[in-house]
Design a protein around this motif. Sequence first.
Motif, PDB file in Angstrom:
ATOM      1  N   THR A   1      45.271  58.686  50.646  1.00  0.00           N
ATOM      2  CA  THR A   1      46.772  58.079  50.234  1.00  0.00           C
ATOM      3  C   THR A   1      46.666  57.108  48.841  1.00  0.00           C
ATOM      4  OG1 THR A   1      46.890  57.913  53.004  1.00  0.00           O
ATOM      5  CG2 THR A   1      48.683  57.482  51.853  1.00  0.00           C
TER       6      THR A   1
ATOM      7  N   PRO B   1      55.556  56.570  53.557  1.00  0.00           N
ATOM      8  CA  PRO B   1      55.867  55.460  54.424  1.00  0.00           C
ATOM      9  C   PRO B   1      54.389  55.167  55.253  1.00  0.00           C
ATOM     10  CG  PRO B   1      56.955  57.641  54.977  1.00  0.00           C
ATOM     11  CD  PRO B   1      56.537  57.675  54.055  1.00  0.00           C
ATOM     12  N   GLY B   2      54.152  53.488  55.785  1.00  0.00           N
ATOM     13  CA  GLY B   2      53.168  53.353  56.537  1.00  0.00           C
ATOM     14  C   GLY B   2      52.476  53.865  57.377  1.00  0.00           C
ATOM     15  N   CYS B   3      51.592  54.555  57.862  1.00  0.00           N
ATOM     16  CA  CYS B   3      51.261  55.225  58.602  1.00  0.00           C
ATOM     17  C   CYS B   3      50.129  55.352  59.154  1.00  0.00           C
ATOM     18  CB  CYS B   3      50.350  56.961  57.734  1.00  0.00           C
ATOM     19  SG  CYS B   3      51.680  57.798  58.777  1.00  0.00           S
TER      20      CYS B   3
ATOM     21  N   SER C   1      48.175  60.674  58.811  1.00  0.00           N
ATOM     22  CA  SER C   1      47.767  60.273  57.714  1.00  0.00           C
ATOM     23  C   SER C   1      46.091  62.190  57.785  1.00  0.00           C
ATOM     24  CB  SER C   1      47.194  59.247  57.003  1.00  0.00           C
ATOM     25  OG  SER C   1      48.137  58.145  56.882  1.00  0.00           O
TER      26      SER C   1
ATOM     27  N   ARG D   1      48.994  64.786  55.431  1.00  0.00           N
ATOM     28  CA  ARG D   1      48.888  64.243  54.328  1.00  0.00           C
ATOM     29  C   ARG D   1      48.533  65.066  52.959  1.00  0.00           C
ATOM     30  NH1 ARG D   1      42.484  63.521  53.741  1.00  0.00           N
ATOM     31  NH2 ARG D   1      41.528  65.343  55.155  1.00  0.00           N
TER      32      ARG D   1
ATOM     33  N   SER E   1      54.670  66.577  53.740  1.00  0.00           N
ATOM     34  CA  SER E   1      56.011  67.260  54.222  1.00  0.00           C
ATOM     35  C   SER E   1      56.921  66.337  54.206  1.00  0.00           C
ATOM     36  CB  SER E   1      55.264  67.073  55.761  1.00  0.00           C
ATOM     37  OG  SER E   1      55.240  65.696  55.811  1.00  0.00           O
ATOM     38  N   LEU E   2      57.198  65.687  53.257  1.00  0.00           N
ATOM     39  CA  LEU E   2      58.236  64.762  52.657  1.00  0.00           C
ATOM     40  C   LEU E   2      58.905  64.791  51.672  1.00  0.00           C
ATOM     41  CD1 LEU E   2      56.910  61.203  54.563  1.00  0.00           C
ATOM     42  CD2 LEU E   2      58.871  62.932  55.486  1.00  0.00           C
ATOM     43  N   PRO E   3      59.759  65.745  51.456  1.00  0.00           N
ATOM     44  CA  PRO E   3      59.459  66.105  49.991  1.00  0.00           C
ATOM     45  C   PRO E   3      60.828  65.265  49.340  1.00  0.00           C
ATOM     46  CG  PRO E   3      61.196  67.389  51.072  1.00  0.00           C
ATOM     47  CD  PRO E   3      59.791  66.836  52.044  1.00  0.00           C
ATOM     48  N   ASP E   4      61.155  64.509  49.983  1.00  0.00           N
ATOM     49  CA  ASP E   4      62.349  63.315  49.226  1.00  0.00           C
ATOM     50  C   ASP E   4      61.293  61.777  48.793  1.00  0.00           C
ATOM     51  OD1 ASP E   4      62.306  63.407  52.546  1.00  0.00           O
ATOM     52  OD2 ASP E   4      62.548  61.724  52.223  1.00  0.00           O
TER      53      ASP E   4
ATOM     54  N   THR F   1      53.678  71.762  52.272  1.00  0.00           N
ATOM     55  CA  THR F   1      52.410  70.010  53.217  1.00  0.00           C
ATOM     56  C   THR F   1      51.333  70.986  52.749  1.00  0.00           C
ATOM     57  OG1 THR F   1      52.071  68.960  54.805  1.00  0.00           O
ATOM     58  CG2 THR F   1      53.128  70.893  55.355  1.00  0.00           C
TER      59      THR F   1
ATOM     60  N   SER G   1      48.332  70.673  54.351  1.00  0.00           N
ATOM     61  CA  SER G   1      47.010  71.318  55.456  1.00  0.00           C
ATOM     62  C   SER G   1      46.113  71.487  55.272  1.00  0.00           C
ATOM     63  CB  SER G   1      47.979  72.253  56.370  1.00  0.00           C
ATOM     64  OG  SER G   1      48.914  71.991  57.107  1.00  0.00           O
TER      65      SER G   1
ATOM     66  N   VAL H   1      60.392  46.147  50.988  1.00  0.00           N
ATOM     67  CA  VAL H   1      59.481  46.920  50.221  1.00  0.00           C
ATOM     68  C   VAL H   1      59.377  47.855  51.241  1.00  0.00           C
ATOM     69  CG1 VAL H   1      57.837  44.067  51.297  1.00  0.00           C
ATOM     70  CG2 VAL H   1      57.892  46.170  53.485  1.00  0.00           C
ATOM     71  N   SER H   2      58.283  48.791  50.444  1.00  0.00           N
ATOM     72  CA  SER H   2      58.234  50.183  51.147  1.00  0.00           C
ATOM     73  C   SER H   2      57.628  50.486  52.587  1.00  0.00           C
ATOM     74  CB  SER H   2      57.494  51.062  49.826  1.00  0.00           C
ATOM     75  OG  SER H   2      57.927  50.646  48.152  1.00  0.00           O
ATOM     76  N   ALA H   3      55.869  49.676  52.849  1.00  0.00           N
ATOM     77  CA  ALA H   3      55.531  49.969  53.302  1.00  0.00           C
ATOM     78  C   ALA H   3      54.557  48.627  53.866  1.00  0.00           C
ATOM     79  CB  ALA H   3      54.552  50.705  53.279  1.00  0.00           C
TER      80      ALA H   3
END
Lengths: 388, 385
Positions: free
Chosen positions: B26, B38-40, B45, B49, B66-69, B82, B84, B188-190
Amino acid sequence: MSGDTDLGLLAPRDGGRVDFAELRSQRRQRLVASMRDDGADLLLLGRPSNVAFASGARQLWTSGFRPYSPGCVVEAATGRVHLLSTWDSGVPAEIGHEDLFGLTWNPSVYAQRLKAAVDGYAASLVATDGWSVAGEQIVLAAVPEAQVVDATPILRRARDNKSPAELFCISTAASIAESAMSVLAALLTPGITGRQLQGGYAAAIASLGAPTPPTEAVAWTAGDPADPAGRPVRVALDRVLRAGELVAINPGAFYAGYEAGVGRTFVVGGTRRTGQRELQERCREALDGVISACLPGATGADLVAAWDSAGVGPSRDVLARGVGLGAEEPVIGPGRGSRELLSEGMVLSLEGWAAEEGVGGVLEQDVVAVGGDGPRVLTRYGRGVGGS
Amino acid sequence: MRRERFEKLVSAMQREGIDGLVLLGTGAVSYATGAAYPGCDSSRSVLDRPVAVVAPGEAGPHLFTSLPDIAPEGADGLVHATASPECDEGAAALAEFVSDLFPAGARIAFDDVPHPLRRSLGSREVVAAAGVLGAAKICKTVDELACIRRAQAVNEAAMLDVRPLLEPGVRQTDLTAGFVRRIFELGVSANCIDPIWQPMPERLAAGPWTTHGDVAFPVGSTDAFLRYGDVVWVDTGVSYEGYASDFGRTWIVGRDARPTPRQESQFQRWTEVMGAVLDCCRPGVSALRLCRAATEANGGSRPWLPHFYLAHGVGTESAEMPLIGSDLGEAFDESLVLQPGMVLVLEPVIWDDGAAGYRSEDIYAVTDTSWTPLSSHPFDPYGIR
C-alpha cells in the motif's frame, strides 16, 4: 438469531457465549488437518488474518498491506504454533514463551530466529501465504531443503466453513456495524461533509470497543453519469452532501477479529423521490434473489446469474466476497470467481449496486451464512424482523 | 511532487539496472502514484489492493484500483480497473500487461508477489524492489516534508482535544473514539494505526513478558479502564495525502496528576538525550554518531527500546529508512550518513525500573546545515515548573 443478545461488560464474568479457547483449538485442528491433507509439514504465514487464525493472537492493527515475510509457523506433525511477537501480551496461553520469537529489522537475524524456531523439525514441504524476494531468502535460510508451495488451498479448507462460535462472532460484528449505520443515517442531513461522516463512523465503532475498520471507505454515490457501468464513487472527504442526493452507507466492524458489514442507501434530507424508491426496491429484490441462491453447491456463476436475472444492470466488480477473520476469499463478480463452489458454513458479504442516470445509485449489502437448511442473513438493519 | 517522485524512482531504477517496477504494498503504491488509499484492514488491502506499474518511458505510473477516484488528477489513460493478482485470472491479466509493456528479458522489480502472480510470471526473473524504493524515498522533497508537517499538525491538534478525556475510568477505546473523530474533522486522509494508550508498569517484572527482557511497547489497545496516576505512553499516526505522522508522548491519568520528582527527572534525562542528538544532527554525520551521543547523554546505556531504534524515518510508511540504532547493527549505522531531506522521528526511551519511564517522539528534517522540527506539541504534565 432471534433472541440472541450480544456481549457486554458482564461477558467475562458470565462466561459469554463463545468459549474462545475452544474456538482457537478448533481452528488449529482444522488448519493442521488441512495441512496433512496436502502433505505440508510447515505453514509459514505472513498475512495478519492468517496469523490471527492460526495463533489467536491479538496483534497491533496497522492500515494497509505489507510485503510477505513469515510471522507465524505451524507444524503439522505436532500442531505447535510459533509466533513473531516480542511480548506475550495478546498471545493466548497455549502459545508458550518458548514459542515466541522477537521482532527484528535484520533479515539475517530474522532467518536465524526462524531457523531456531523450527530446529529439529523435519520439513520437506512448506506452504506459504505469500512470496517476496526477501521473504524467500528468509524462508530458504530457515528450511533450506524444503519445497515451497502456495498455502491458499490449505487455508481455504480451514477457513471457509465457519463453526457456530465463529458465526456468533460475525453476528456480533454485524451488531456493531449496524450501530454505526444508525449513527451515520442520523448524520445524513444537507450540508454534512464526507469528513463528518468519516469521523462519525470511526468514533461510533471505537466507542463500542472495536476501533479498527475493515475499510474507512464508508459512503458512496453514483459516479460519472457517462460511465456505462454507473460505478459507485467514494464520497470525497471534503464534499458537501446536498438535499435529495442518494448516499449509500456501508459500515463494517470487527468483533474478536471477525468481520461483518451492512450497506443501505439513504436520501440526504430524508424524502425519497419516486424514481429513487423504485430503484431501491429493484436493487433490494435483486439482492434478495442472490441471497436465495446462496445454497451449498451453488457456484459463483450462479450468484452472478441471479443478479443478472433481476434486470437492474450488471453487477459491479464484486458481487460477493467471503468474510470471516476480515475479508476472505472467495471473491465473486463478473469475470471473477465463477467456478467457486459454495459450501455449508461459508459466510458471504453480498453487495448489490444499481444506478440510474438522473436518479443516483443504490447499494444494498448483507452478510449471509450458507446453511444446510438455506441461507441465513446475519445482518438486520432495515430488514423486516420479528417473523414477518 | 508526483512528477519529482516519478523522476526519483526512474533515476533509482537506472542506477540499479531495473527496467520496470510492479508494486503491491500500500505505501509503495501510494509513493509511486500519489493515490491516497483510505485506511483499510490488511485483509481487505490484500483482496482489493491497488497496484502500480512504473515504466520509465511512460507519461507516469500506471495505477490499478477499484477506487478510480483515488487516482490523482492528470493520470488519464494510466488508471485501470482493479488488478486482483490474488486470483489466477487477475494475475494472468497483470502478467500480460507487464509482458506487453516491457520487452522479454527486461529486469522487473517487485515488492510482493502473491503465488498466483508468481505462477503467471512463468520463468521471468523477479528482482526485489526494496533497493529502488529505498533509494528514491530516503530523502524527501520540500513538498513531501510539507505533507508530513501537515499530517503531524492535524495529529497534534486532535491530541489536544483528546488529552482532557484522560480521566480515571476512561477506556483506551474511548480515547480512540475521540481521536479518530477529530482527525477526520480536522483534515487527514486516513488513520494509519490503532492508537496506542498503553499504561506502563512501574517495574518490568510486572510484565508483559518479553523475549529480550526489556520494555513491551506498543501493546494493542483494549477496552480496559485506565486508573488515576497511570503513566500512559501514547502513540498515534495518521496520513495526509499518503504521508504519515508519528505522535508520541507520555501522559499521566487524572487532570490534577503530576509526575513525581523521580518521573520528572526521567523527562529531564529524555530532554538531555534529545539535545545531545540534535547537537550533532547535520548532513555528513553518521547515524552511529547520533547513537553514541544519545548513549553518552544517558550515562552510557542505550536510551531506546532494543526491538526498535533511536530514530526512524517517516514518509509513505510510518516507519521507513533511515532506521538509526536498530539491530541492523553498528556497521550499518556507521555507513548511514545524514543527508538533507532525511526525516528523523527521534524516540528515545528513559526506563527507570520502579518508577516506569518516559518516552516521547519528535520529528526533525535534516536541512542543508542542521535540522528543522516538523512537530511541535506540549509535554504536559511533564516539565511544568
